[in-house]
Scaffold this motif. Structure first.
Motif, short mmCIF file in Angstrom:
data_model
loop_
_atom_site.label_atom_id
_atom_site.label_comp_id
_atom_site.label_asym_id
_atom_site.label_seq_id
_atom_site.Cartn_x
_atom_site.Cartn_y
_atom_site.Cartn_z
N THR A 60 -1.10 7.48 -16.94
CA THR A 60 -1.58 5.79 -16.60
C THR A 60 -3.16 5.99 -16.74
O THR A 60 -3.74 6.76 -16.95
CB THR A 60 -1.04 5.51 -15.27
N MET A 103 -3.09 0.92 -13.79
CA MET A 103 -2.53 0.67 -12.40
C MET A 103 -3.12 -0.72 -11.98
O MET A 103 -2.28 -1.15 -11.27
CB MET A 103 -3.08 1.88 -11.52
N THR A 155 1.97 -3.80 -10.91
CA THR A 155 2.53 -2.63 -10.14
C THR A 155 3.50 -1.78 -10.91
O THR A 155 4.09 -0.97 -10.16
CB THR A 155 3.31 -3.34 -9.13
N GLN A 161 2.87 2.06 -10.26
CA GLN A 161 3.06 2.38 -8.90
C GLN A 161 4.40 2.56 -8.49
O GLN A 161 4.83 3.33 -7.72
CB GLN A 161 2.52 1.38 -8.07
N GLY A 164 6.01 6.22 -9.21
CA GLY A 164 5.24 7.14 -8.51
C GLY A 164 6.13 8.40 -7.96
O GLY A 164 6.05 9.53 -8.11
N THR A 214 -7.49 3.31 -8.10
CA THR A 214 -6.25 3.65 -8.76
C THR A 214 -5.71 4.80 -8.05
O THR A 214 -4.51 5.19 -7.95
CB THR A 214 -6.57 4.28 -10.29
N MET A 254 -4.00 3.73 -4.89
CA MET A 254 -2.70 3.17 -5.20
C MET A 254 -1.49 4.11 -5.41
O MET A 254 -0.44 4.14 -5.21
CB MET A 254 -2.74 2.07 -6.19
N LEU A 255 -1.97 5.27 -6.09
CA LEU A 255 -1.05 6.36 -6.42
C LEU A 255 -0.89 7.08 -5.13
O LEU A 255 0.39 7.38 -5.00
CB LEU A 255 -1.48 7.29 -7.44
N SER A 278 1.92 5.22 -3.15
CA SER A 278 2.92 5.46 -3.71
C SER A 278 3.76 6.94 -3.68
O SER A 278 4.62 7.18 -4.03
CB SER A 278 3.10 5.04 -5.32
#
Length: 254
Positions: free
Chosen positions: A63, A178, A182, A185, A188, A211, A214-215, A218
């Protein structure tokens, strides 16, 4: 000299437009001995090193932070290098909103991932196509659905990934950026690792940081970052393939 060669292969046109219209450039197929191709193989090798502690490592997601950072080109070329190594590889176009993989591998997109997920008794073998690259198959995105994130977050998608683990040595997922939606995410937790593609002249440090956050939320396993060293002399950061770097950890900055 390397730059001159790459310039012949990677036309200096708008990267986003070019990828969306014609697919990603496969330098690993067109010029397997080129410097850029060797750097894709380095990414492949480094992914092998960084995944050594991941049991039964097979599913890797590519991503980026933003649209046009180059994740489709990187994912396709790295997938080719795995196939050239003799592994049985499947690349899945998980970008259900702006699919490009079918153009990269010169196939149709009439029936793909979204069709399979929407069908109750479908056989995945009827949706996977062999590409012109030996050992490399593709599952295209299929028609654009009204609910891409919901489809990718479904139990059927999780079951599909588990099923594919028994069928392939490596599964590459190309998913949307990302910060745009969504979709990435929600996947993940279903993959063994995530690679984030960064464009040296496009991606802001704050976007990379967001990013990463957010990863982490998740619970994704971030394997590392691929830095595309693009030509600063071009407005949209193309002149693709001038160099690739690979970094680990969370400290990578623009």
């Amino acid at each position: 000299m390397a730059n001159k060669l790459i310039n012949k292969i990677f036309k200096k046109t708008d990267l986003i437009h070019e990828t969306q219209e014609n697919g990603a450039k496969l330098i690993t197929v067109a010029e397997p001995k080129a410097v850029a191709s060797e750097q894709y193989r380095t990414v492949r090798t480094n992914l092998g090193f960084t995944s050594v502690n991941v049991e039964n490592f097979k599913v890797v997601m590519f991503t980026s932070a933003n649209l046009g950072d180059g994740k489709s080109t990187v994912s396709a070329n790295v997938a080719v290098t795995w196939a050239q190594e003799g592994k049985k590889v499947l690349i899945i176009d998980g970008d259900l909103r702006r699919s490009t993989i079918h153009m990269t591998f010169d196939t149709d997109n009439l029936k793909g991932l979204t069709n399979y997920l929407a069908a109750e008794d479908a056989d995945i073998k009827d949706y996977v196509k062999q590409t012109f690259v030996a050992n490399l198959s593709v599952l295209t995105a299929g028609p654009v659905p009204p609910n891409p994130a919901d489809m990718l977050n479904s139990q059927r998608m999780s079951q599909l990934i588990e099923q594919l683990r028994d069928m392939y040595d490596v599964i590459v997922l190309d998913v949307p950026p990302m910060l745009a939606v969504t979709d990435a995410q929600v996947l993940g937790e279903n993959v063994d690792g995530v690679v984030v593609v960064i464009s040296s002249n496009r991606t802001e440090k704050s976007a990379v940081q967001r990013t990463k956050e957010m990863l982490e939320l998740s619970k994704a396993n971030i394997l590392g970052f691929v830095l595309l060293d693009t030509d600063s002399g071009h407005r949209h950061g193309y002149g693709y393939g001038y160099g690739y770097g690979y970094g680990y950890g969370y400290g990578s900055e623009k």
